[in-house]
Each structure stands twice: as C-alpha cells, then as structure tokens.
Design an enzyme around this catalytic site. Sequence first.
Site, PDB file in Angstrom:
ATOM      1  N   PHE A  32       0.863  -1.180   0.000  1.00  0.00           N
ATOM      2  CA  PHE A  32       0.000   0.000   0.000  1.00  0.00           C
ATOM      3  C   PHE A  32       0.900   1.230   0.000  1.00  0.00           C
ATOM      4  CE2 PHE A  32      -2.295   3.521   1.867  1.00  0.00           C
ATOM      5  CZ  PHE A  32      -3.445   3.527   1.092  1.00  0.00           C
TER       6      PHE A  32
ATOM      7  N   ASP B 100       9.459   2.496   1.601  1.00  0.00           N
ATOM      8  CA  ASP B 100       8.312   3.302   2.011  1.00  0.00           C
ATOM      9  C   ASP B 100       8.136   3.136   3.524  1.00  0.00           C
ATOM     10  OD1 ASP B 100       5.916   4.470   2.608  1.00  0.00           O
ATOM     11  OD2 ASP B 100       4.802   3.574   0.944  1.00  0.00           O
TER      12      ASP B 100
ATOM     13  N   LYS C  17       3.032  10.085   7.804  1.00  0.00           N
ATOM     14  CA  LYS C  17       2.195   9.839   8.982  1.00  0.00           C
ATOM     15  C   LYS C  17       2.630  10.535  10.290  1.00  0.00           C
ATOM     16  CE  LYS C  17      -0.629   6.116   7.429  1.00  0.00           C
ATOM     17  NZ  LYS C  17      -0.250   5.358   6.234  1.00  0.00           N
TER      18      LYS C  17
HETATM   19  C1  PLP Z   1      -0.562   5.556   4.773  1.00  0.00           C
HETATM   20  C2  PLP Z   1       0.467   5.088   3.819  1.00  0.00           C
HETATM   21  C3  PLP Z   1       0.696   5.757   2.599  1.00  0.00           C
HETATM   22  C4  PLP Z   1      -0.179   6.885   2.111  1.00  0.00           C
HETATM   23  O1  PLP Z   1      -0.111   8.010   2.911  1.00  0.00           O
HETATM   24  P1  PLP Z   1      -1.223   9.183   2.744  1.00  0.00           P
HETATM   25  O2  PLP Z   1      -0.739  10.254   3.673  1.00  0.00           O
HETATM   26  O3  PLP Z   1      -2.530   8.592   3.126  1.00  0.00           O
HETATM   27  O4  PLP Z   1      -1.198   9.607   1.326  1.00  0.00           O
HETATM   28  C5  PLP Z   1       1.735   5.307   1.812  1.00  0.00           C
HETATM   29  N1  PLP Z   1       2.504   4.268   2.178  1.00  0.00           N
HETATM   30  C6  PLP Z   1       2.316   3.617   3.337  1.00  0.00           C
HETATM   31  C7  PLP Z   1       3.228   2.493   3.712  1.00  0.00           C
HETATM   32  C8  PLP Z   1       1.284   3.994   4.193  1.00  0.00           C
HETATM   33  O5  PLP Z   1       1.067   3.316   5.331  1.00  0.00           O
END
Ligand code: PLP
Length: 389
Positions: free
Chosen positions: A128, A215, A244
């Site tokens: 994700f 990520d 986040k």
């Molecule tokens: C939450 C998340 C995203 C997306 O972040 P947003 O601020 O919602 O755009 C991308 N990668 C990972 C691993 C995430 O947990």
Amino acid sequence: MSKYLMNTYARLPVAFTHGEGAWLWDTEGRKYLDAVSGLGVTSLGHSQPEVAAVIADQAATLLHTANLAGIPWQEKLAEKLCKHSRMDKAFIANTGAEAVECALKIARLCGHQRGFEKPLIAVTNGAFHGRTLATISATDNIKIQQGFEPMVAGYIHLPYADSDAFEKAIEENPELVAILLEPIQGETGVVVPPAGYFKNLRKLCDQHNILLICDEIQAGMNRTGKWFAHQHDDILPDIITVAKALANGIPIGACLARGEAATAFVPGNHGSTFGGNPLSCRTACTVIDIMERDNIGDNAADIGNWLQQGFKEKLATDPKVVDIRGRGLMLAIELDRSAIPVRDTALAEGVLINVTHEKIIRLLPPLILNRQEAEKLLETVSRLVSDLE
Ligand SMILES: *Cc1c(COP(=O)(O)O)cnc(C)c1O
C-alpha cells in the site's frame, strides 16, 4: 453521516471532540484508549503540549510563503531527517502518497538519465503506497484499483519477501531502475519479512545498479523501535519516504534520497505549493526533537515487545488465532474469522482498535503508551478475542 460528504469511508459510529495523550473523548463525553493513533499519525499522543505551543506560535508568526523564497524551518527539518536516515537530501511534501510520487518521479528520472526509454519500477504484492493514480497502480489490490483503470504503466509486480523473484525480474528487464516496497507491509496486515530479505535486496540492487526505495510512511519515525524500520536489517536504501507520524497530525510527507537519486531533480522537475511550509516543518522539527530527547523509540520497543509477548502468552493456544506478529508498536493479531465484532465490542468498552482485511486486528497505539495503558489494551483485546464465537 453528512449527506454533504462524498461516500469514501466506512466510518465507526463515533466522533471524537478532544484528546490527551493516549486518550480520546467522544461527543457524548465517553473516554477511549486510542490504539490506532489516527492510523499511525499521533505518535506523541493527542494535545502534546510542546507540539501544541509550537503550532500556535508559528500560526501567529508565519504560515506560508510558498517555495518562491527560502524557508528556514524546511532547511532545519531536511537536516534532521537526513541525519536520522543517513540520506543526503530531502523534498518536503504534504502527504504520504505525495512522498511516494516524488520517489517514483526520481526513479523514472534516474532511468531516463541512464538512457532507458521506459524505465520500470518493481513493486510488491500486498503493498500500500497511497491513493493517487500512480500509487494505486503500485499495488496488486484489485479493490483499490477497480473502476479507475487504466492504471499507470511502468510497474513490475512481484511477490513480497521473495528475492529470487526480484533476481529473475532483473534478468528479464534491462530497464528495471528501482524497487519500491515497505520494510513492513502495514495496510495489508503488518507483514514482517524474514531476516536477511533486505540484505539480499540491497546486494542485488548494488550488483545491478537498482535504486532501493523504502516506504517508511507507516513503519518509520520510531514506530518499530528504531527511527526507520529498515535499520533493523542494517541496510541503507537509496530513497526513503516518510509521512504519517512526522508532524504528529499536521499534514506532511518527505522523500529522502542519497547519491544519484538525491541530485536527480533540477528546478522545474518537481514542486508543491504547500509542501515544506513553515508550520508543518517547524512542527516536524519539534516532533523529532521530542522523540530524540525522550527516547521514544526505546519506549516503542519495550512496550511493544511486552505487548506482543503478552498477546502470545494469552492467545497462542487459541485456535481462532492464526498469527501474532509485528515489531515495536506496530502489531497484528490475525484471526481465522472476522475480527469486526472484537473491534466493535472494544469500542463499546472504550478501547479504539483497527481491523484490516476483516480478519486482522492491527494495533498502532501512540509511542508514548505507558505500561498501565498497555495492560488495559492487552487485557481488553485478548479477552475479546478469547470470548469471540
Ligand atoms: C498511509 C500510507 C501511505 C499513504 O499516505 P497518505 O498520507 O494517506 O497519502 C503510503 N505508504 C504507506 C506504507 C502507508 O502506510
């Protein structure tokens, strides 16, 4: 729910008005232990007084100038992020998906600079990376993609935690320029790869000149006990995305890079109106300072280990429990059946937890969680799982 809001979320039947530390209060005045942290965002807890003071002060000083001029707080933040990640340079954006978009653009640009016409980026199943078109294209989750085709091209989809598949993809695709993946897959249910996987990836990336993009949007910023989750594997990526928890709730994202990836952009390649504004950057600087001063990562590791151990002791022999896993305060309890009743009963009892993929209880409490709060979380969740029919 309001008829004026687009129908994008399956919301819980509750709304919160204020919070303090690991606790939230709803519109009826009921109190909840927060083991979600707004999806891994409010790591220092709600209404953290130093964070609140800095936000108020900056709001009364300067909110926005755009990147037409220098932004001292952006420079400070970039330096702090580079120090903890051992990267060379940062681009500051507003969200996680934007940080990933920046990483993807850098990877493609590096590919073009190497003379590739159609640079390819490897991504992993179960990933994700956000909800923009390029980031939904970087997952294999049909539910996220359906209705939004055609997807953005240029990806190779690989199984997660399978370095043989990656090696094969390298052999078959001479224009492969990068691999993008989470050090621990979050949304898909806290999937921790086996030891040695990232070391193997790093070796293959070095041998074949491929950019390793981690990520860290969910797992980073001390959630797993270290500043970044890949640091448990003792490797250095080429690009890191963060968001986040970075400013404890003020929207922000960052893309960090070293070497070729750090110097790929020239003016005009990338930008953002809001990205790197004084408010979000100063807040993020304060968050990093507090995390350093209070050794937040150590608390996440200690309380996280204690919780995981506790869940294993209480639930390991329960036939409904498929797996208990995680690192630091990024934990999951996977059941063989729907975990939605556990979530709903916990909410009624004043404990806020998250369920992903219906059967996986995901816990992302604030990193300031203390032992008493952890005991309440352990007691409530393990009892509700045991009692589940
Ligand atoms: C939450 C998340 C995203 C997306 O972040 P947003 O601020 O919602 O755009 C991308 N990668 C990972 C691993 C995430 O947990």
